[in-house]
Scaffold this active site. Structure first.
Site, PDB file in Angstrom:
ATOM      1  N   GLY A  10       0.847  -1.203   0.000  1.00  0.00           N
ATOM      2  CA  GLY A  10       0.000   0.000   0.000  1.00  0.00           C
ATOM      3  C   GLY A  10       0.874   1.241   0.000  1.00  0.00           C
ATOM      4  O   GLY A  10       1.845   1.311   0.751  1.00  0.00           O
ATOM      5  N   GLU A 103       5.712  -4.856   5.824  1.00  0.00           N
ATOM      6  CA  GLU A 103       5.965  -6.241   6.227  1.00  0.00           C
ATOM      7  C   GLU A 103       6.089  -7.202   5.026  1.00  0.00           C
ATOM      8  O   GLU A 103       6.987  -8.042   4.983  1.00  0.00           O
ATOM      9  CB  GLU A 103       4.754  -6.641   7.090  1.00  0.00           C
ATOM     10  CG  GLU A 103       4.769  -7.980   7.689  1.00  0.00           C
ATOM     11  CD  GLU A 103       3.318  -8.444   7.977  1.00  0.00           C
ATOM     12  OE1 GLU A 103       2.358  -7.691   7.739  1.00  0.00           O
ATOM     13  OE2 GLU A 103       3.193  -9.589   8.418  1.00  0.00           O
ATOM     14  N   ASP A 127       0.459   2.039   8.797  1.00  0.00           N
ATOM     15  CA  ASP A 127       0.029   1.221   9.946  1.00  0.00           C
ATOM     16  C   ASP A 127       1.003   1.291  11.126  1.00  0.00           C
ATOM     17  O   ASP A 127       0.625   0.962  12.252  1.00  0.00           O
ATOM     18  CB  ASP A 127      -0.140  -0.243   9.534  1.00  0.00           C
ATOM     19  CG  ASP A 127      -1.130  -0.421   8.404  1.00  0.00           C
ATOM     20  OD1 ASP A 127      -1.990   0.461   8.228  1.00  0.00           O
ATOM     21  OD2 ASP A 127      -1.035  -1.437   7.696  1.00  0.00           O
ATOM     22  N   ARG A 162     -25.611  13.096  18.315  1.00  0.00           N
ATOM     23  CA  ARG A 162     -25.501  11.758  17.734  1.00  0.00           C
ATOM     24  C   ARG A 162     -24.253  11.037  18.223  1.00  0.00           C
ATOM     25  O   ARG A 162     -23.322  11.646  18.744  1.00  0.00           O
ATOM     26  CB  ARG A 162     -25.344  11.876  16.219  1.00  0.00           C
ATOM     27  CG  ARG A 162     -26.627  12.097  15.496  1.00  0.00           C
ATOM     28  CD  ARG A 162     -26.339  12.326  14.024  1.00  0.00           C
ATOM     29  NE  ARG A 162     -27.577  12.413  13.269  1.00  0.00           N
ATOM     30  CZ  ARG A 162     -27.680  12.970  12.069  1.00  0.00           C
ATOM     31  NH1 ARG A 162     -26.619  13.513  11.498  1.00  0.00           N
ATOM     32  NH2 ARG A 162     -28.836  12.979  11.457  1.00  0.00           N
ATOM     33  N   GLY A 170      -5.166   0.378   9.661  1.00  0.00           N
ATOM     34  CA  GLY A 170      -4.120  -0.078  10.581  1.00  0.00           C
ATOM     35  C   GLY A 170      -3.932  -1.580  10.602  1.00  0.00           C
ATOM     36  O   GLY A 170      -3.077  -2.095  11.307  1.00  0.00           O
ATOM     37  N   ARG A 171      -4.790  -2.261   9.843  1.00  0.00           N
ATOM     38  CA  ARG A 171      -4.739  -3.719   9.786  1.00  0.00           C
ATOM     39  C   ARG A 171      -4.839  -4.353  11.165  1.00  0.00           C
ATOM     40  O   ARG A 171      -5.737  -4.021  11.907  1.00  0.00           O
ATOM     41  CB  ARG A 171      -3.453  -4.166   9.099  1.00  0.00           C
ATOM     42  CG  ARG A 171      -3.794  -4.944   7.886  1.00  0.00           C
ATOM     43  CD  ARG A 171      -2.637  -5.512   7.160  1.00  0.00           C
ATOM     44  NE  ARG A 171      -3.054  -5.656   5.792  1.00  0.00           N
ATOM     45  CZ  ARG A 171      -2.273  -5.576   4.760  1.00  0.00           C
ATOM     46  NH1 ARG A 171      -0.989  -5.329   4.920  1.00  0.00           N
ATOM     47  NH2 ARG A 171      -2.747  -5.744   3.558  1.00  0.00           N
ATOM     48  N   GLU A 223      -9.925  -0.825  11.893  1.00  0.00           N
ATOM     49  CA  GLU A 223     -10.556  -1.775  10.958  1.00  0.00           C
ATOM     50  C   GLU A 223     -10.319  -3.237  11.360  1.00  0.00           C
ATOM     51  O   GLU A 223     -11.088  -4.117  11.012  1.00  0.00           O
ATOM     52  CB  GLU A 223     -10.015  -1.554   9.543  1.00  0.00           C
ATOM     53  CG  GLU A 223      -8.504  -1.788   9.436  1.00  0.00           C
ATOM     54  CD  GLU A 223      -7.933  -1.632   8.042  1.00  0.00           C
ATOM     55  OE1 GLU A 223      -8.694  -1.358   7.107  1.00  0.00           O
ATOM     56  OE2 GLU A 223      -6.702  -1.784   7.898  1.00  0.00           O
ATOM     57  N   ARG A 276      -4.378   7.530   3.308  1.00  0.00           N
ATOM     58  CA  ARG A 276      -3.108   7.245   2.632  1.00  0.00           C
ATOM     59  C   ARG A 276      -2.750   8.290   1.593  1.00  0.00           C
ATOM     60  O   ARG A 276      -1.669   8.239   1.005  1.00  0.00           O
ATOM     61  CB  ARG A 276      -3.187   5.871   1.947  1.00  0.00           C
ATOM     62  CG  ARG A 276      -3.216   4.721   2.878  1.00  0.00           C
ATOM     63  CD  ARG A 276      -2.475   3.501   2.364  1.00  0.00           C
ATOM     64  NE  ARG A 276      -2.656   3.162   0.989  1.00  0.00           N
ATOM     65  CZ  ARG A 276      -3.178   2.004   0.541  1.00  0.00           C
ATOM     66  NH1 ARG A 276      -3.592   1.100   1.411  1.00  0.00           N
ATOM     67  NH2 ARG A 276      -3.258   1.759  -0.737  1.00  0.00           N
TER      68      ARG A 276
HETATM   69  O1  F6P Z   1      -1.166  -1.536   5.009  1.00  0.00           O
HETATM   70  C1  F6P Z   1      -1.703  -0.307   4.675  1.00  0.00           C
HETATM   71  C2  F6P Z   1      -3.194  -0.406   4.487  1.00  0.00           C
HETATM   72  O2  F6P Z   1      -3.686   0.882   4.179  1.00  0.00           O
HETATM   73  C3  F6P Z   1      -3.970  -1.035   5.648  1.00  0.00           C
HETATM   74  O3  F6P Z   1      -4.157  -0.134   6.697  1.00  0.00           O
HETATM   75  C4  F6P Z   1      -5.231  -1.468   4.953  1.00  0.00           C
HETATM   76  O4  F6P Z   1      -5.864  -2.540   5.618  1.00  0.00           O
HETATM   77  C5  F6P Z   1      -4.727  -1.901   3.617  1.00  0.00           C
HETATM   78  O5  F6P Z   1      -3.503  -1.246   3.377  1.00  0.00           O
HETATM   79  C6  F6P Z   1      -5.672  -1.589   2.475  1.00  0.00           C
HETATM   80  O6  F6P Z   1      -5.156  -2.148   1.327  1.00  0.00           O
HETATM   81  P1  F6P Z   1      -5.650  -1.824  -0.140  1.00  0.00           P
HETATM   82  O7  F6P Z   1      -5.054  -0.503  -0.532  1.00  0.00           O
HETATM   83  O8  F6P Z   1      -5.105  -2.944  -0.957  1.00  0.00           O
HETATM   84  O9  F6P Z   1      -7.136  -1.760  -0.115  1.00  0.00           O
END
Ligand code: F6P
Length: 343
Positions: A10, A103, A127, A162, A170-171, A223, A276
């Site tokens: 990513g 990673e 992340d 609300r 952040g995975r 997430e 991002r």
């Molecule tokens: O690892 C970075 C990240 O933005 C994670 O936080 C997220 O789960 C993932 O990449 C999303 O991936 P993609 O861009 O393939 O949807």
């Protein structure tokens, strides 16, 4: 030397800043020739490379994303992939490879280094979950984007009395959520490291609402956060080439539950890839630039199989093995600070 760079996984703000620094010190300091493989390991497998010197990188310091392109291609999942990587490097006279990734990309770099490929790594990911480095660039920018969004959500949430659920990326590590939750003044922050109890979340919100009208609640949820077994159903997503499940959607499920159980009007904002995008913060530009300079120095040290890393404020070389062995999770002390503010 003829030095190639690639950006994998990513994207994140600061990638161009790293490459600009590698090119600047490589070309002007060491007399290197710099090239770049497009689209991560995919471009290496397909032999797609472009010149990537000072000239090509001019003006890219504030630019988000990566001008080289990225992919989640894993050479080890492709028949003959690692051999093809070595062939491409030999065919193009590449003396060293600078792999900029998280990673997954660095996991591939680590395996290739073990097979004799001259590679050094640079850690990137919003992340911030890579071990052996205190921070990755991209993280600071992502957190700031989340906090800007939460600040805005506060005012609309208060106007309508609300509950606002904000899902952040952040995975499987809750660094973005923990930092954004603390800096954004969240009522509750949920991270993957600690499975949550939906009823306890609802109870906290009910309690907050008894304290007064227009005390809107902001719930920040990572997430990758998971409910305690049996408290809430979650759908499972598709897997990528590295075996990672595609996350996203837990915020929507939680918002439904909060509204159904408490009766309070609840809305959800999934920040997604907004986190991002765009220009890196000054902090990320500086960290990325330091990493880039250190990476080309590592190439000239012949420090193959290492990654540049931030430790105690200094940029050092660490074995790639230390970075990719296990995920860096949120320090309980930091999460404890966030918890002080939960109702
Ligand atoms: O690892 C970075 C990240 O933005 C994670 O936080 C997220 O789960 C993932 O990449 C999303 O991936 P993609 O861009 O393939 O949807």
């Amino acid at each position: 030397m003829r030095v190639a760079m690639l950006t994998g996984g990513g994207d994140c703000p600061g990638l161009n800043a790293v490459m600009r620094a590698v090119a600047r010190k490589g070309e002007r300091g060491y007399g290197d020739e710099l090239v770049g493989f497009q689209d991560g390991w995919k471009g290496v497998l397909e032999g797609r490379l472009v010149p990537l010197g000072v000239e090509q990188l001019r003006g890219t310091l504030p630019r988000g994303g990566t001008i080289l392109g990225s992919s989640r291609t894993n050479p080890y999942k492709i028949d003959g992939g690692p051999e093809q990587v070595r062939t491409t490097l030999a065919d193009h006279g590449i003396d060293a490879l600078v792999a900029i990734g998280g990673e997954d990309t660095l996991g591939v770099a680590h395996r290739l280094a073990g097979e004799g490929v001259a590679v050094v790594g640079v850690p990137k990911t919003i992340d911030n979950d890579l071990s052996a480095t205190e921070l990755t660039f991209g993280f600071d920018t992502a957190v700031q984007i989340c906090v800007d969004a939460i600040d805005r959500l506060h005012t609309t949430a208060e106007s309508h009395d609300r509950v606002m659920v904000v899902e952040v990326m952040g995975r499987h590590a809750g660094h973005i959520a923990a930092w954004a939750g603390i800096a954004g003044g969240a009522t509750i922050t949920l991270i993957p490291e600690q499975p949550f109890d939906v009823e306890a979340v609802c109870e906290a919100i009910r309690h907050r609402h008894t304290e007064g009208k227009r005390l809107a609640s902001i719930v920040v949820i990572s997430e990758g956060a998971t409910p305690k077994e049996g408290t809430m159903e979650l759908a499972s997503g598709a897997l990528d080439a590295f075996g990672h499940v595609r996350l996203g959607g837990v915020g929507t499920r939680l918002a439904e539950q909060i509204e159904a159980r408490t009766g309070y009007e609840t809305r959800v904002t999934t920040l997604g890839h907004v986190q991002r995008g765009g220009t890196p913060t000054a902090f990320d530009r500086v960290l990325a630039t330091r990493f880039g300079v250190a990476a080309i120095d590592a190439v000239h040290d012949g420090a193959w199989g290492t990654m540049v890393a931030l430790q105690c404020g200094s940029v050092v070389q660490v074995p790639l093995a230390d970075a990719v062995g296990e995920l860096k999770l949120v320090d309980p002390e930091l999460y404890g600070v966030a918890q002080v503010f939960f109702v």
